[in-house]
Design a protein around this motif. Structure first.
Motif, PDB file in Angstrom:
ATOM      1  N   LEU A   8      39.695  44.267  29.833  1.00 13.42           N
ATOM      2  CA  LEU A   8      39.848  43.369  30.977  1.00 13.42           C
ATOM      3  C   LEU A   8      40.642  42.130  30.599  1.00 13.42           C
ATOM      4  CD1 LEU A   8      36.116  43.201  32.096  1.00 13.42           C
ATOM      5  CD2 LEU A   8      37.881  44.613  33.109  1.00 13.42           C
ATOM      6  N   VAL A   9      41.343  41.587  31.585  1.00 14.42           N
ATOM      7  CA  VAL A   9      41.963  40.269  31.477  1.00 14.42           C
ATOM      8  C   VAL A   9      41.429  39.472  32.657  1.00 14.42           C
ATOM      9  CG1 VAL A   9      44.109  38.958  31.566  1.00 14.42           C
ATOM     10  CG2 VAL A   9      44.036  41.149  30.357  1.00 14.42           C
ATOM     11  N   VAL A  10      40.878  38.295  32.388  1.00 14.45           N
ATOM     12  CA  VAL A  10      40.284  37.458  33.428  1.00 14.45           C
ATOM     13  C   VAL A  10      41.101  36.174  33.547  1.00 14.45           C
ATOM     14  CG1 VAL A  10      38.196  36.240  34.158  1.00 14.45           C
ATOM     15  CG2 VAL A  10      37.996  38.387  32.904  1.00 14.45           C
ATOM     16  N   GLU A  11      41.456  35.805  34.783  1.00 11.31           N
ATOM     17  CA  GLU A  11      42.137  34.537  35.047  1.00 11.31           C
ATOM     18  C   GLU A  11      41.198  33.666  35.871  1.00 11.31           C
ATOM     19  OE1 GLU A  11      45.832  35.186  37.039  1.00 11.31           O
ATOM     20  OE2 GLU A  11      46.752  36.135  35.302  1.00 11.31           O
ATOM     21  N   LEU A  12      41.034  32.409  35.451  1.00  9.75           N
ATOM     22  CA  LEU A  12      40.181  31.463  36.155  1.00  9.75           C
ATOM     23  C   LEU A  12      41.021  30.273  36.606  1.00  9.75           C
ATOM     24  CD1 LEU A  12      37.188  31.472  33.668  1.00  9.75           C
ATOM     25  CD2 LEU A  12      37.262  32.579  35.878  1.00  9.75           C
ATOM     26  N   TYR A  13      40.980  29.981  37.897  1.00  6.91           N
ATOM     27  CA  TYR A  13      41.683  28.841  38.482  1.00  6.91           C
ATOM     28  C   TYR A  13      40.640  27.762  38.715  1.00  6.91           C
ATOM     29  CZ  TYR A  13      45.347  32.267  39.197  1.00  6.91           C
ATOM     30  OH  TYR A  13      46.308  33.227  38.997  1.00  6.91           O
ATOM     31  N   LYS A  73      40.328  35.987  39.015  1.00  3.23           N
ATOM     32  CA  LYS A  73      41.147  37.184  39.174  1.00  3.23           C
ATOM     33  C   LYS A  73      40.905  38.071  37.959  1.00  3.23           C
ATOM     34  CE  LYS A  73      45.909  38.558  40.043  1.00  3.23           C
ATOM     35  NZ  LYS A  73      47.290  38.075  40.185  1.00  3.23           N
ATOM     36  N   VAL A  74      40.548  39.324  38.201  1.00  3.08           N
ATOM     37  CA  VAL A  74      40.273  40.275  37.127  1.00  3.08           C
ATOM     38  C   VAL A  74      41.348  41.345  37.141  1.00  3.08           C
ATOM     39  CG1 VAL A  74      38.630  41.945  36.196  1.00  3.08           C
ATOM     40  CG2 VAL A  74      37.792  39.871  37.313  1.00  3.08           C
ATOM     41  N   LYS A  75      41.953  41.570  35.985  1.00  6.85           N
ATOM     42  CA  LYS A  75      42.964  42.616  35.849  1.00  6.85           C
ATOM     43  C   LYS A  75      42.420  43.683  34.911  1.00  6.85           C
ATOM     44  CE  LYS A  75      46.767  39.322  36.157  1.00  6.85           C
ATOM     45  NZ  LYS A  75      47.911  38.737  35.433  1.00  6.85           N
ATOM     46  N   THR A  76      42.552  44.928  35.324  1.00  8.16           N
ATOM     47  CA  THR A  76      42.114  46.045  34.490  1.00  8.16           C
ATOM     48  C   THR A  76      43.032  47.239  34.732  1.00  8.16           C
ATOM     49  OG1 THR A  76      40.288  47.519  33.961  1.00  8.16           O
ATOM     50  CG2 THR A  76      40.441  46.784  36.234  1.00  8.16           C
ATOM     51  N   ASP A  77      43.114  48.074  33.738  1.00  9.07           N
ATOM     52  CA  ASP A  77      43.918  49.290  33.879  1.00  9.07           C
ATOM     53  C   ASP A  77      43.032  50.515  34.098  1.00  9.07           C
ATOM     54  OD1 ASP A  77      42.786  49.473  31.404  1.00  9.07           O
ATOM     55  OD2 ASP A  77      44.665  49.638  30.299  1.00  9.07           O
ATOM     56  N   GLY A 106      34.699  22.674  39.776  1.00  9.17           N
ATOM     57  CA  GLY A 106      34.638  23.821  40.668  1.00  9.17           C
ATOM     58  C   GLY A 106      35.794  24.761  40.435  1.00  9.17           C
ATOM     59  N   MET A 107      35.743  25.859  41.153  1.00  9.11           N
ATOM     60  CA  MET A 107      36.805  26.850  41.072  1.00  9.11           C
ATOM     61  C   MET A 107      37.795  26.564  42.192  1.00  9.11           C
ATOM     62  SD  MET A 107      35.630  28.502  38.509  1.00  9.11           S
ATOM     63  CE  MET A 107      36.477  30.045  38.398  1.00  9.11           C
ATOM     64  N   SER A 108      39.071  26.818  41.942  1.00 11.24           N
ATOM     65  CA  SER A 108      40.127  26.589  42.920  1.00 11.24           C
ATOM     66  C   SER A 108      40.580  27.915  43.511  1.00 11.24           C
ATOM     67  CB  SER A 108      41.328  25.915  42.257  1.00 11.24           C
ATOM     68  OG  SER A 108      40.953  24.704  41.664  1.00 11.24           O
ATOM     69  N   GLN A 109      41.237  27.837  44.630  1.00 10.44           N
ATOM     70  CA  GLN A 109      41.791  29.034  45.252  1.00 10.44           C
ATOM     71  C   GLN A 109      43.041  29.466  44.497  1.00 10.44           C
ATOM     72  OE1 GLN A 109      40.080  30.520  47.455  1.00 10.44           O
ATOM     73  NE2 GLN A 109      38.674  28.880  47.920  1.00 10.44           N
ATOM     74  N   LYS A 110      43.267  30.776  44.399  1.00  8.75           N
ATOM     75  CA  LYS A 110      44.428  31.292  43.694  1.00  8.75           C
ATOM     76  C   LYS A 110      45.711  31.077  44.491  1.00  8.75           C
ATOM     77  CE  LYS A 110      41.900  34.902  43.322  1.00  8.75           C
ATOM     78  NZ  LYS A 110      41.149  36.088  43.102  1.00  8.75           N
ATOM     79  N   ASN A 111      45.605  31.109  45.821  1.00  7.24           N
ATOM     80  CA  ASN A 111      46.777  30.899  46.670  1.00  7.24           C
ATOM     81  C   ASN A 111      46.328  30.507  48.072  1.00  7.24           C
ATOM     82  OD1 ASN A 111      46.133  33.341  48.073  1.00  7.24           O
ATOM     83  ND2 ASN A 111      47.097  34.492  46.425  1.00  7.24           N
ATOM     84  N   ILE A 112      47.254  30.170  48.939  1.00  2.58           N
ATOM     85  CA  ILE A 112      46.926  29.689  50.289  1.00  2.58           C
ATOM     86  C   ILE A 112      46.282  30.775  51.138  1.00  2.58           C
ATOM     87  CG2 ILE A 112      49.193  30.164  51.290  1.00  2.58           C
ATOM     88  CD1 ILE A 112      46.969  27.115  52.032  1.00  2.58           C
ATOM     89  N   THR A 113      46.689  32.020  50.961  1.00  5.26           N
ATOM     90  CA  THR A 113      46.091  33.115  51.724  1.00  5.26           C
ATOM     91  C   THR A 113      44.610  33.241  51.405  1.00  5.26           C
ATOM     92  OG1 THR A 113      48.200  34.275  51.600  1.00  5.26           O
ATOM     93  CG2 THR A 113      46.296  35.570  52.268  1.00  5.26           C
ATOM     94  N   GLU A 114      44.275  33.121  50.126  1.00  2.40           N
ATOM     95  CA  GLU A 114      42.872  33.202  49.723  1.00  2.40           C
ATOM     96  C   GLU A 114      42.082  32.025  50.289  1.00  2.40           C
ATOM     97  OE1 GLU A 114      40.813  32.389  45.655  1.00  2.40           O
ATOM     98  OE2 GLU A 114      41.550  34.449  45.645  1.00  2.40           O
ATOM     99  N   SER A 115      42.698  30.849  50.356  1.00  8.17           N
ATOM    100  CA  SER A 115      42.021  29.673  50.911  1.00  8.17           C
ATOM    101  C   SER A 115      41.595  29.926  52.349  1.00  8.17           C
ATOM    102  CB  SER A 115      42.947  28.460  50.881  1.00  8.17           C
ATOM    103  OG  SER A 115      43.270  28.127  49.572  1.00  8.17           O
ATOM    104  N   ILE A 116      42.497  30.469  53.142  1.00 12.53           N
ATOM    105  CA  ILE A 116      42.212  30.738  54.553  1.00 12.53           C
ATOM    106  C   ILE A 116      41.178  31.853  54.687  1.00 12.53           C
ATOM    107  CG2 ILE A 116      43.216  31.577  56.708  1.00 12.53           C
ATOM    108  CD1 ILE A 116      45.836  30.155  55.759  1.00 12.53           C
ATOM    109  N   THR A 117      41.319  32.901  53.897  1.00 12.74           N
ATOM    110  CA  THR A 117      40.389  34.030  53.956  1.00 12.74           C
ATOM    111  C   THR A 117      38.967  33.602  53.603  1.00 12.74           C
ATOM    112  OG1 THR A 117      42.165  35.514  53.310  1.00 12.74           O
ATOM    113  CG2 THR A 117      39.928  36.348  53.094  1.00 12.74           C
TER     114      THR A 117
END
Length: 117
Positions: free
Chosen positions: A68-73, A59-63, A35-46
């Protein structure tokens, strides 16, 4: 921020949420991924209240351009080769995003946050 693809007829704008959904669905199709994990505790609660699981752990980063740069937790299954699972996920996510949007994925970064026994 969103990513834009320009062509002869105009500009197509993709939101980061849309791209994250493609990445999340593609990653979940790969063997060894629990499965996918939460990026941080704030995201977990949200996300407890939102119920939005397609973008969870992405997490998707773009200018604002086509790159694109994609991060998968992620959380993986115990006993599988982490490098093989990560390589499979990277290939699948990169292919899916580029095929569906026409944007260029410069990198897909995998952050393993847990192992499930």
């Amino acid at each position: 921020m969103s990513a834009a693809l320009k062509n002869d007829l105009g500009t197509i704008t993709y939101t980061e949420d849309y791209i994250a959904s493609i990445a999340g669905v593609s990653a979940m199709e790969c063997y060894g991924l629990v499965g996918m994990s939460q990026k941080n505790i704030t995201e977990s609660i949200t996300n407890l209240f939102k119920g939005d699981n397609l973008k969870k752990g992405v997490k998707v980063k773009t200018d604002g351009s086509e790159n694109l740069v994609v991060e998968l937790y992620i959380t993986v299954k115990y006993g599988v080769s982490l490098s093989a699972v990560a390589e499979n996920i990277i290939d699948k996510v990169k292919y899916s995003i580029e095929k569906e949007t026409g944007l260029n994925v410069s990198s897909v970064d995998i952050i393993v946050q847990g192992i499930q026994f």
